[in-house]
Write a protein that holds these residues in place. Structure first.
Motif, PDB file in Angstrom:
ATOM      1  N   SER A 177      27.884  37.090  -6.076  1.00 35.32           N
ATOM      2  CA  SER A 177      27.263  36.874  -7.372  1.00 35.32           C
ATOM      3  C   SER A 177      27.555  35.448  -7.813  1.00 35.32           C
ATOM      4  O   SER A 177      28.716  35.053  -7.927  1.00 35.32           O
ATOM      5  N   PHE A 178      26.498  34.664  -8.023  1.00 36.03           N
ATOM      6  CA  PHE A 178      26.625  33.304  -8.534  1.00 36.03           C
ATOM      7  C   PHE A 178      26.209  33.290 -10.009  1.00 36.03           C
ATOM      8  O   PHE A 178      25.332  34.055 -10.436  1.00 36.03           O
ATOM      9  N   ALA A 179      26.796  32.399 -10.778  1.00 35.41           N
ATOM     10  CA  ALA A 179      26.267  32.090 -12.096  1.00 35.41           C
ATOM     11  C   ALA A 179      25.027  31.217 -11.916  1.00 35.41           C
ATOM     12  O   ALA A 179      25.065  30.230 -11.179  1.00 35.41           O
ATOM     13  N   TYR A 180      23.929  31.597 -12.552  1.00 37.23           N
ATOM     14  CA  TYR A 180      22.680  30.841 -12.455  1.00 37.23           C
ATOM     15  C   TYR A 180      22.373  30.211 -13.808  1.00 37.23           C
ATOM     16  O   TYR A 180      22.336  30.897 -14.834  1.00 37.23           O
ATOM     17  N   ASP A 181      22.178  28.898 -13.811  1.00 36.88           N
ATOM     18  CA  ASP A 181      21.843  28.162 -15.024  1.00 36.88           C
ATOM     19  C   ASP A 181      20.342  27.890 -15.031  1.00 36.88           C
ATOM     20  O   ASP A 181      19.859  27.026 -14.288  1.00 36.88           O
ATOM     21  N   PRO A 182      19.564  28.606 -15.850  1.00 39.43           N
ATOM     22  CA  PRO A 182      18.108  28.407 -15.834  1.00 39.43           C
ATOM     23  C   PRO A 182      17.660  27.058 -16.353  1.00 39.43           C
ATOM     24  O   PRO A 182      16.549  26.625 -16.058  1.00 39.43           O
ATOM     25  N   SER A 183      18.512  26.371 -17.124  1.00 43.76           N
ATOM     26  CA  SER A 183      18.113  25.052 -17.625  1.00 43.76           C
ATOM     27  C   SER A 183      18.259  23.985 -16.550  1.00 43.76           C
ATOM     28  O   SER A 183      17.362  23.160 -16.351  1.00 43.76           O
TER      29      SER A 183
END
Length: 297
Positions: A177-183
């Motif tokens: 599980s990765f943290a995803y930054d949509p910006s």
């Protein structure tokens, strides 16, 4: 949750299955068999297109047609038409090939790579390194490398509603599980949520509406395992094929789980005793999935 054989496709490596709601049809690739399938589930119409190269993934485009990962190139394609090269993610790594690929919720196409494990005839080729990485391909054609080249066999791509990116390394038998930054459209802070699960190895996956990950357990796993966001097992669907490879939700209300499978590396003796290997299966499950995103702005 009794699985039904939808089609005895006899795929060498069925992969990247997706549901087209507009057509009420499934599309998927047979990687080693160099072909793309389309199946109208209700009508039973089945179309096959031979490919000039190993197809590794497929996604739908907003303006019609498909985006397809081949061995090295990502191309645009319409059924019965030619392939139009769009981008080449790793032009300087000829020993690698593309593997997983999927349209992300923002309309981009993500692909991952691995050391090439296929000879020209589709037979297995030995691997001796972990050289796979992840890439984001923007509809403009710009490519962003998201990770270092450090993965064995990259599989599974899923984006949760709380901005996590889920993926797996088949050789490591781990789901991340990765943290995803949509910006910034980047990933980081990798956490291992499933490690050493004893039923086979992780291959392709899809999410349900509750962000549970339905993961195909390849290499003898004979099942689809459902894990929650913490990696806890919620369900296990037993299958009559030993190498399930990819899955998607489709059908009425997106409530049917469709599963591809493989015959890769299997002996003639095994296939004679297990002729359903390489089939596509359908399983009614007590949940539903999410519509598949389309590539483009």
């Amino acid at each position: 949750m009794q699985p039904n054989i939808l089609l005895e496709a006899r795929d060498l490596v069925g992969e990247s299955i997706l549901w087209s709601g507009e057509e009420s049809a499934l599309y998927w690739v047979d990687n080693g068999g160099k072909r793309i399938h389309r199946l109208e589930v209700a009508a039973g119409r089945h179309d096959i297109w031979p490919m000039p190269d190993f197809p590794t993934s497929i996604g739908m485009r907003k303006d019609g047609g498909f985006i397809v990962g081949l061995c090295r190139e990502v191309c645009f394609w319409r059924p019965d038409g030619p392939f139009e090269t769009f981008v080449v993610p790793e032009p300087d790594l000829p020993g690698n090939r593309l593997n997983e690929g999927r349209v992300a919720p923002d309309g981009s196409f993500w692909v991952s790579t691995m050391q090439n494990n296929l000879n020209a005839d589709g037979s297995p080729k030995d691997m001796d390194r972990n050289s796979g990485a992840y890439y984001r391909i923007d509809p403009s054609g710009s490519i962003t490398q998201l990770t270092m080249n450090e993965y064995g066999i990259t599989n599974t791509m899923a984006w949760t509603s709380d901005n996590r990116f889920l993926t797996a390394d088949t050789l490591a038998n781990e789901i991340y599980s990765f943290a995803y930054d949509p910006s910034s459209r980047t990933i980081g802070d990798r956490k291992t949520i499933v490690d050493g699960f004893e039923r086979g190895l992780p291959d392709g996956s899809c999410l349900d509406v509750d962000d549970n990950l339905w993961n195909c357990r390849v290499v003898g796993g004979s099942s689809v395992a459902c894990f929650d966001a913490r990696g806890s097992l919620r369900n296990l669907v037993e299958l009559p094929v030993s190498w399930p490879t990819s899955c998607t939700f489709g059908g009425a209300g997106l409530s049917t789980l469709y599963v591809t499978s493989a015959r890769f590396t299997m002996s003639e003796k095994h296939l004679a005793a297990n002729p359903l290997e390489g089939s596509v299966l359908a399983v009614d499950v007590n949940t539903r999935g999410k519509p598949e995103p389309k590539f483009g702005y």
